[in-house]
Design a protein around this motif. Structure first.
Motif, short mmCIF file in Angstrom:
data_model
loop_
_atom_site.label_atom_id
_atom_site.label_comp_id
_atom_site.label_asym_id
_atom_site.label_seq_id
_atom_site.Cartn_x
_atom_site.Cartn_y
_atom_site.Cartn_z
N GLY A 178 6.98 21.51 -11.34
CA GLY A 178 7.02 20.30 -10.54
C GLY A 178 5.98 19.28 -10.97
O GLY A 178 5.25 19.46 -11.95
N GLY A 179 5.89 18.20 -10.20
CA GLY A 179 4.97 17.13 -10.52
C GLY A 179 3.81 17.08 -9.54
O GLY A 179 3.40 18.09 -8.97
N ALA A 180 3.27 15.87 -9.34
CA ALA A 180 2.13 15.67 -8.45
C ALA A 180 2.62 15.16 -7.10
O ALA A 180 3.63 14.46 -7.01
CB ALA A 180 1.15 14.67 -9.06
N VAL A 181 1.87 15.50 -6.07
CA VAL A 181 2.24 15.08 -4.73
C VAL A 181 0.96 14.88 -3.91
O VAL A 181 -0.02 15.59 -4.09
CB VAL A 181 3.15 16.13 -4.04
CG1 VAL A 181 2.40 17.43 -3.79
CG2 VAL A 181 3.74 15.60 -2.76
N GLY A 182 0.98 13.86 -3.08
CA GLY A 182 -0.10 13.61 -2.13
C GLY A 182 0.34 14.01 -0.74
O GLY A 182 1.52 13.87 -0.39
N ILE A 183 -0.59 14.50 0.06
CA ILE A 183 -0.26 14.99 1.41
C ILE A 183 -1.15 14.30 2.43
O ILE A 183 -2.39 14.28 2.28
CB ILE A 183 -0.44 16.52 1.50
CG1 ILE A 183 0.45 17.23 0.47
CG2 ILE A 183 -0.12 17.02 2.90
CD1 ILE A 183 0.30 18.74 0.47
N ASP A 184 -0.53 13.75 3.44
CA ASP A 184 -1.24 13.16 4.57
C ASP A 184 -1.07 14.10 5.75
O ASP A 184 0.06 14.36 6.19
CB ASP A 184 -0.68 11.77 4.90
CG ASP A 184 -1.38 11.12 6.08
OD1 ASP A 184 -2.41 10.45 5.85
OD2 ASP A 184 -0.92 11.30 7.22
N MET A 185 -2.19 14.60 6.29
CA MET A 185 -2.15 15.53 7.41
C MET A 185 -2.14 14.77 8.72
O MET A 185 -2.77 13.72 8.85
CB MET A 185 -3.36 16.48 7.36
CG MET A 185 -3.56 17.17 6.02
SD MET A 185 -2.16 18.18 5.52
CE MET A 185 -2.08 19.36 6.85
N GLY A 186 -1.42 15.30 9.70
CA GLY A 186 -1.34 14.65 10.99
C GLY A 186 -0.99 15.61 12.10
O GLY A 186 -0.96 16.83 11.91
N VAL A 187 -0.72 15.05 13.27
CA VAL A 187 -0.36 15.84 14.44
C VAL A 187 1.11 15.65 14.79
O VAL A 187 1.84 16.62 15.02
CB VAL A 187 -1.25 15.47 15.65
CG1 VAL A 187 -0.78 16.17 16.91
CG2 VAL A 187 -2.70 15.82 15.36
N ALA A 188 1.57 14.39 14.81
CA ALA A 188 2.99 14.15 15.04
C ALA A 188 3.82 14.75 13.91
O ALA A 188 4.92 15.29 14.14
CB ALA A 188 3.26 12.65 15.15
N ARG A 189 3.31 14.65 12.70
CA ARG A 189 3.84 15.36 11.53
C ARG A 189 2.72 16.23 11.00
O ARG A 189 1.63 15.73 10.74
CB ARG A 189 4.30 14.39 10.44
CG ARG A 189 5.50 13.53 10.79
CD ARG A 189 5.77 12.60 9.65
NE ARG A 189 7.01 11.84 9.81
CZ ARG A 189 7.48 11.00 8.88
NH1 ARG A 189 6.81 10.84 7.75
NH2 ARG A 189 8.60 10.34 9.09
N PHE A 190 2.99 17.50 10.80
CA PHE A 190 1.93 18.36 10.28
C PHE A 190 1.50 17.90 8.89
O PHE A 190 0.30 17.79 8.61
CB PHE A 190 2.43 19.81 10.22
CG PHE A 190 1.48 20.74 9.51
CD1 PHE A 190 0.29 21.13 10.10
CD2 PHE A 190 1.77 21.22 8.23
CE1 PHE A 190 -0.59 21.97 9.45
CE2 PHE A 190 0.89 22.06 7.58
CZ PHE A 190 -0.29 22.44 8.19
N ALA A 191 2.45 17.62 8.03
CA ALA A 191 2.14 17.16 6.67
C ALA A 191 3.25 16.22 6.22
O ALA A 191 4.44 16.54 6.35
CB ALA A 191 2.00 18.33 5.71
N THR A 192 2.85 15.06 5.70
CA THR A 192 3.79 14.11 5.12
C THR A 192 3.51 14.01 3.63
O THR A 192 2.38 13.73 3.23
CB THR A 192 3.64 12.72 5.77
OG1 THR A 192 3.84 12.83 7.19
CG2 THR A 192 4.66 11.76 5.21
N LEU A 193 4.51 14.26 2.80
CA LEU A 193 4.36 14.25 1.36
C LEU A 193 4.70 12.88 0.80
O LEU A 193 5.50 12.14 1.39
CB LEU A 193 5.24 15.32 0.71
CG LEU A 193 4.71 16.76 0.75
CD1 LEU A 193 4.56 17.28 2.18
CD2 LEU A 193 5.60 17.69 -0.06
N SER A 194 4.10 12.58 -0.32
CA SER A 194 4.31 11.26 -0.94
C SER A 194 5.72 11.09 -1.47
O SER A 194 6.14 9.95 -1.73
CB SER A 194 3.30 11.05 -2.08
OG SER A 194 3.41 12.08 -3.05
N ASP A 195 6.49 12.17 -1.62
CA ASP A 195 7.88 12.04 -2.06
C ASP A 195 8.83 11.71 -0.91
O ASP A 195 10.04 11.63 -1.11
CB ASP A 195 8.34 13.32 -2.76
CG ASP A 195 8.21 14.55 -1.87
OD1 ASP A 195 7.94 14.40 -0.65
OD2 ASP A 195 8.38 15.67 -2.37
#
Length: 406
Positions: A178-195
């Motif tokens: 696979g490639g690279a991915v960034g992850i934004d952590m949150g509460v409404a969403r546990f993890a949101t990926l840059s893809d």
């Protein structure tokens, strides 16, 4: 490469084996607390702290003393490992990695460790393990154990006993997928990926909150240390263990999926302790929105962000991939199109609308994209040898908002 990995199984002991394990765990706790009391007394007297070898000599005296001859009933190595844990706790304190060591309490993280693999025998075919002064113990073999045994830790949690076997084996370094991915952590969403994909929160504590509250209310009505009180306390421990196990299972599955499908993962360096700090304040300066902040703190701690980061770290290393951690400042306030940074860009917890160019998107997705870009920038600086790019501002994790702009 050499891989150290632990395999944890539930033990199936009889009454005599449970009694012995409780005794050994209590002796290990006693040795740790007595060693800590000795170190504190020497510090108050102005003497230097004792090293591990000197503490082991003290342990020999305690075992031969007429006051504590029962220490001889336990194997010597687990007691020495308690002193090694104390020495490590002191080293972490002086290196400013942890707080000052505290005395251990009965019933909290009861455990003891066997460090010598020569004294341990494993019979996987019959699902049993031999430990000094405990004999053969049966365990539930949930998966095959791989590698050579290095050490064994016996622990108690939620009224059940477990054995954790650390092994070492030689494995080939795989090629990352696979490639690279960034992850934004949150509460409404546990993890949101840059893809564009995201992981929904599991909220293990929230699912069991009602049952836990009723069990705690039942405990409060019992006479302390009575038989009914002990039964109610055991019921609470089972619920808390169920909460922790469900959360841990979810984190393992999420981290395994991400680590197996990406060669580079960029994550925010969230300071969970600061984010979940109480807003109660003091008597002179009381805080505001205390009830709402306490609910947010509960939701933040229910996610298990640190455990997720820890699991990602070693699982990515196993798959030949890399984890990069970047500061979270302004990741959700920076426009990915024009680069404009402003607090007004984030209209709500879920809506991002740039005041400069008008770009609109989900705020979590924007944060994941900026996290990935910050990771690429950090890697470029490390390769070139330049200073890391500074970051300014403050980022707060999402609390509760629906997807999209509204």
């Amino acid at each position: 490469m050499q891989r150290l990995q632990a395999f944890k199984y539930e033990l199936m002991p009889n009454g005599e084996e449970v009694r012995k394990m409780r005794q050994f765990a209590g002796m290990a706790r006693f040795v740790f607390n007595r060693g800590l009391a000795l170190q504190k007394a020497r510090y108050e007297a102005g003497d230097k702290k004792l090293g591990y070898a000197a503490l082991c000599k003290e342990l020999t005296g305690w075992r031969n003393s007429t006051e504590t001859p029962w220490l001889k009933d336990a194997p010597i190595h687990p007691l020495q490992q308690s002193l090694k844990d104390l020495e490590r706790a002191y080293a972490n304190f002086f290196a400013k990695r942890a707080d000052f060591p505290r005395f251990k309490k009965k019933g909290q993280r009861d455990s003891f460790r066997y460090p010598d693999p020569k004294q341990i025998r494993l019979d996987q075919g019959n699902r049993r393990i031999f430990l000094p002064k405990l004999g053969w113990l049966r365990f539930r073999k949930s998966r095959e154990l791989l590698g050579t045994v290095k050490n064994v830790t016996v622990s108690q949690s939620g009224g059940r006993w477990f054995v954790s076997i650390q092994t070492e084996r030689e494995v080939d370094v795989p090629m990352p997928k696979g490639g690279a991915v960034g992850i934004d952590m949150g509460v409404a969403r546990f993890a949101t990926l840059s893809d564009g994909s995201d992981l929904a929160p599991f909220n293990s504590f929230k699912r069991h909150q009602t049952a836990l509250r009723k069990a705690q209310q039942s405990l409060s009505r019992k006479t302390k240390f009575s038989q009914n009180w002990k039964k109610a306390k055991a019921r609470i421990q089972k619920i808390q263990a169920r909460i922790a196990n469900a959360r841990r299972d979810y984190l393992h599955k999420a981290s395994a999926t991400i680590s197996q499908n990406h060669a580079l993962v960029v994550l925010e360096d969230l300071q969970v302790g600061n984010m979940s700090r109480s807003a109660r304040g003091s008597v002179e300066q009381p805080g505001q929105n205390v009830r709402a902040k306490s609910g947010l703190n509960r939701s933040i701690l229910d996610q298990g962000w640190y455990g997720f980061r820890r699991q990602l770290d070693y699982k990515l290393a196993w798959s030949g991939a890399h984890l990069v951690v970047v500061p979270p400042h302004n990741t959700s306030r920076t426009c990915p199109e024009c680069g404009h940074v402003a607090a007004a860009n984030r209209r709500s917890q879920a809506c991002f609308a740039c005041v400069e160019c008008g770009f609109e998107a989900n705020a979590d997705h924007v944060g994941a994209i900026n996290v990935l870009r910050a990771g690429h920038a950090r890697l470029a600086c490390e390769v070139s040898g330049a200073a890391r790019p500074p970051a300014a501002g403050t980022h707060r994790s999402d609390s509760a908002a629906a997807d999209g702009c509204r």
